[in-house]
Design an enzyme around this catalytic site. Sequence first.
Site, PDB file in Angstrom:
ATOM      1  N   ASP A 105       0.070  -9.809  -2.502  1.00 37.21           N
ATOM      2  CA  ASP A 105       1.148  -8.866  -2.290  1.00 37.21           C
ATOM      3  C   ASP A 105       2.305  -9.657  -1.644  1.00 37.21           C
ATOM      4  O   ASP A 105       2.080 -10.740  -1.088  1.00 37.21           O
ATOM      5  CB  ASP A 105       0.620  -7.770  -1.345  1.00 37.21           C
ATOM      6  CG  ASP A 105       1.695  -6.819  -0.920  1.00 37.21           C
ATOM      7  OD1 ASP A 105       2.343  -6.243  -1.793  1.00 37.21           O
ATOM      8  OD2 ASP A 105       1.895  -6.661   0.305  1.00 37.21           O
ATOM      9  N   ASP A 135       5.575  -8.114   0.283  1.00 34.05           N
ATOM     10  CA  ASP A 135       6.056  -7.554   1.550  1.00 34.05           C
ATOM     11  C   ASP A 135       4.882  -7.313   2.496  1.00 34.05           C
ATOM     12  O   ASP A 135       3.985  -6.530   2.192  1.00 34.05           O
ATOM     13  CB  ASP A 135       6.766  -6.218   1.290  1.00 34.05           C
ATOM     14  CG  ASP A 135       8.045  -6.391   0.477  1.00 34.05           C
ATOM     15  OD1 ASP A 135       8.760  -7.373   0.717  1.00 34.05           O
ATOM     16  OD2 ASP A 135       8.319  -5.543  -0.378  1.00 34.05           O
TER      17      ASP A 135
HETATM   18  P1  B16 Z   1      11.910  -2.428  -3.570  1.00 33.13           P
HETATM   19  P2  B16 Z   1       4.883  -4.907  -1.791  1.00 33.13           P
HETATM   20  C1  B16 Z   1       6.671  -2.910  -1.659  1.00 33.13           C
HETATM   21  O1  B16 Z   1       6.384  -4.277  -1.781  1.00 33.13           O
HETATM   22  C2  B16 Z   1       6.967  -2.532  -0.216  1.00 33.13           C
HETATM   23  O2  B16 Z   1       5.789  -2.634   0.566  1.00 33.13           O
HETATM   24  C3  B16 Z   1       7.465  -1.115  -0.143  1.00 33.13           C
HETATM   25  O3  B16 Z   1       7.795  -0.787   1.202  1.00 33.13           O
HETATM   26  C4  B16 Z   1       8.705  -0.981  -1.038  1.00 33.13           C
HETATM   27  O4  B16 Z   1       9.183   0.362  -1.038  1.00 33.13           O
HETATM   28  C5  B16 Z   1       8.318  -1.382  -2.459  1.00 33.13           C
HETATM   29  O5  B16 Z   1       7.841  -2.715  -2.452  1.00 33.13           O
HETATM   30  C6  B16 Z   1       9.507  -1.320  -3.407  1.00 33.13           C
HETATM   31  O6  B16 Z   1      10.444  -2.269  -2.983  1.00 33.13           O
HETATM   32  O7  B16 Z   1      12.731  -1.283  -3.080  1.00 33.13           O
HETATM   33  O8  B16 Z   1      12.333  -3.763  -3.018  1.00 33.13           O
HETATM   34  O9  B16 Z   1      11.794  -2.449  -5.084  1.00 33.13           O
HETATM   35  O10 B16 Z   1       4.325  -4.654  -0.432  1.00 33.13           O
HETATM   36  O11 B16 Z   1       4.137  -4.236  -2.927  1.00 33.13           O
HETATM   37  O12 B16 Z   1       5.150  -6.372  -2.046  1.00 33.13           O
HETATM   38 MG    MG Z   2       2.862  -5.082   1.095  1.00 33.77          MG
END
Ligand code: B16
Ligand code: MG
Length: 219
Positions: A11, A13
Amino acid sequence: MPFEPQACLFDLDGVIVDTAQYHFAGWQRLAEELGVPYTQEDNEQLKGVSRVDSLEYILEKGGLFLDNDTKVRLMDRKNAWYLELVASMTPDELSPGVVEFIDELRAKGIKVGLGSSSRNAPLILERCGIADRFDVIVDGNSITFSKPDPEVFLKGAEAFGVAPAQCVVFEDAQSGVEAALNGGFRIVGVGDAVTLERAEFVIRGFEGFNLRGLVERLT
Ligand code: B16
Ligand code: MG
């Protein structure tokens, strides 16, 4: 027989970088503007959840019904704030030890991929100087269903030609742990053991963690 991982999916974030704090800041600012209270607990629920599903969560919490154009405008607003915060990111913000661990996997012939819900993933990988370390990148631009749907990880495993049972997912979010379990993957939680109790085991971070430790815990 020891478990022999063929591939690892990370993953982004909250695992490779701590951008969860920037997502939190963006959603909290938007929620405040809408008059909806937004706490760390809400943020925990939204980790790994797509942009549109995150907005829907906040609107539902506030009992708000908005048309599609307004929703798109609000998501763009939050994303603009998020991009301002990540614009100054550098490789210094990589989770300590994660690059060393990825390099060890690669040196031992284990494939390395990204499985993120974020549509900003390519930008963040570039900013942190690690895009070229991933054999496969599956992100929010290439999936239809958000975690806990396993699509993001299944696409990664498919691109590797590796069965989910031979592939380890590293996740910081409850939704991501569920996605990995739903897809039949091996799953390591990164972060808080209580929050991630459904993972097979949980590490605080990657410092001092290596392939031997991974195999020992998953065998
Ligand atoms: P974006 P991951 C996720 O990333 C985040 O944890 C989540 O908080 C966020 O809303 C989602 O990506 C979408 O992100 O707005 O940048 O497209 O943890 O799956 O790497
Ligand atoms: Mg994450």
